[in-house]
Design an enzyme around this catalytic site. Structure first.
Site, short mmCIF file in Angstrom:
data_model
loop_
_atom_site.label_atom_id
_atom_site.label_comp_id
_atom_site.label_asym_id
_atom_site.label_seq_id
_atom_site.Cartn_x
_atom_site.Cartn_y
_atom_site.Cartn_z
N ASP A 248 55.71 -8.33 -4.22
CA ASP A 248 55.13 -8.64 -5.17
C ASP A 248 54.02 -9.35 -3.85
O ASP A 248 53.94 -10.15 -4.16
CB ASP A 248 54.90 -9.81 -5.36
CG ASP A 248 55.99 -10.73 -4.73
OD1 ASP A 248 56.85 -11.04 -4.04
OD2 ASP A 248 55.93 -12.33 -5.41
N HIS B 157 61.25 -15.96 4.62
CA HIS B 157 62.08 -15.77 3.19
C HIS B 157 61.94 -14.49 3.63
O HIS B 157 62.97 -13.77 4.03
CB HIS B 157 60.92 -16.39 1.86
CG HIS B 157 60.85 -17.45 1.93
ND1 HIS B 157 61.33 -18.00 1.77
CD2 HIS B 157 59.30 -17.73 2.07
CE1 HIS B 157 60.92 -19.83 1.10
NE2 HIS B 157 59.92 -19.90 1.69
#
Lengths: 319, 319
Positions: free
Chosen positions: A13, A244
């Protein structure tokens, strides 16, 4: 003789830290990105595809096919993204030069299924957004769970707090139903969750090093990181950003050495209760070195042996 | 001049570590146990009352009133106890001399309500079993939430695994509906959960020291601990037992110095999902020293400054 490159399907995303993850993959010669699928999360699936194509354009990699995937999540509609974290356009509201390339005429779910069949036993699936495409793919064609080499995801929080709720990490929390499907499917999954990703950060000095490199991808990422660092100041108390998604990318490339990464039973809370979105890993064996749990097939990375930020910086500026 | 002793209501499913907690209280001159209520948990409420009376008999404290409380939990019937941990009789299947004393003719819930009114602003409530009596009391008389000084409970697991499920600690998991009521009531609550209680243990050497003391209460506890240490060998890999309930007792006495004990929002998962029984503490402020959360009234003890086992041993052998 040339060693075969490891084929990777990248689901994203994209996303600021997603952009770092993509840069990491592009800078890794021993893997080959066979396709990129997008999903709604940090921004919409369509926007993520645009961002991905534009970043690939800067990197001179218009050859990599990008497929738009699921806009909505399995049980709930896409919520509009996370503008407070990733900007309205997913990449910190900076404008990248618009690449000429367009998404391919294949849905990300079908791309993943096709690639799994084309590379039996070899395909590494890396997902750094909500797991919607992966879940839809394994629901559409359960055979892929036997065909892929390994699924590596950024997601979850085992023994640390979540980042969207006290217990839920964003990728899982956006689509807990999909995460439940992905964790239940009988493939080998490696999860890079907040236990490890909150402990590895780019500092402001790293951002400046990206700028100073003068390299185009590094410069784009540094520009994206500006507002991201503002957001993270509210978390860390300084302009440091959690790494992340690039950590998951490095894991998919086989570059990380784990200090702790037990293979344990993991279920996802997809109730509507206060635990919704939590990945529940059974870590009760922690005092005895995590004895084998028969049937467990999720490796939960809890700690790395070495700092990751220098590895990441080196790769991004190499592009 | 004599300083007034702090009045304590002790709620227990006594229990092996509960027995250590009771011994700790009995050995603490600056508190006064005004009453003990029992609840189903490690064993039945009736059995816990018998165990409590018998242990008080050994300690020469037949003066302390013991009230039987809730046999069943708020939403579910008592499940028969935890014979694999605490033995069929709750105290490791050892036989204590049967004391002449019987439970008082007052329900534990009513005892707690009465004591709260008799000692306004002073009563410290210590609960080391399921929170059923506390929940029933505050539901029956909400005024007590303003009258008690503080509630100290053994329960929960914030950033470590549970002990009954991957996320649920036993006291909370036995009666999540009660825990939800107790955490939602507007009193000040301190929780001693597995984050801290699994890090403080009696070793086999401590058990032997209890025997060697020649003291009657210490001897009884050492005998109870024998099978308990067998159970814990499966957890720790050696004959060490976690000091759950005595840590809560020491906290209620004001004897512990906390290295980390943020006051944060806590909710209990009382769904029927995989997170049932989890105490969900909002620890997302961990990187910034846990900024104040307006309205939060639960102090979640995560870490102590000093070892606890020596303090506990010293008190038990002093009886």
């Amino acid at each position: 003789m040339t060693l075969a490159k490891t084929p990777i399907y990248f689901d994203t995303d994209l996303g600021i830290d997603d952009s770092m993850a993509l840069a990491y993959l592009l800078a890794t010669p021993e893997i080959e990105i066979k396709g990129i699928g997008t999903v709604g999360g940090n921004c919409s699936a369509a926007q993520a595809a645009r961002n991905t194509l534009d970043l690939l354009g800067i990197a001179g990699r218009a050859d990599i096919p990008v497929a738009v995937g699921c806009h909505d999540w399995l049980a709930h509609p896409f919520d509009g993204g996370s503008p407070e974290v990733h900007g309205a356009n997913g990449i910190g509201d900076i404008e990248l030069p618009t690449a000429a390339a367009e998404p391919v005429d294949e849905h990300a779910v079908d791309m993943l299924i096709r690639l799994a069949h084309e590379h039996p036993g070899q395909l590494r699936v890396l997902a750094v957004g909500p797991f919607t495409n992966l879940a839809a793919a394994v629901q559409k064609d359960p055979a892929i769970s036997e065909l892929v080499d390994r699924v590596v995801v950024m997601g979850g929080a085992a023994m640390v707090p979540g980042n969207m709720t006290p217990v839920a990490e964003a990728n899982v929390n956006h689509d807990p139903e999909a995460a439940a499907v992905v964790l239940a499917a009988p493939w080998q999954v490696t999860t890079l969750g907040l236990d490890v990703t909150m402990d590895h950060q780019f500092e402001e000095a790293d951002r400046i090093a990206l700028v100073d490199s003068g390299r185009p991808v590094a410069g784009a990422i540094a520009a994206m990181m500006d507002g991201y660092a503002d957001f993270y100041t509210g978390v860390f108390g300084r302009r440091a950003v959690a790494l992340h998604d690039p950590l998951a990318a490095a894991a998919a490339c086989g570059h990380l050495t784990y200090a702790s990464a037990p293979v344990v039973d993991v279920v996802v809370d997809d109730t509507d209760g206060p635990g919704r979105g939590q990945t529940i890993a059974d870590l009760r064996g922690r005092f005895r070195g995590f004895p084998e749990q028969p049937g467990a097939h999720a490796q939960v990375v809890l700690e790395l042996e070495r700092p990751f930020a220098p590895m990441l910086l080196e790769r991004i500026v190499s592009l």
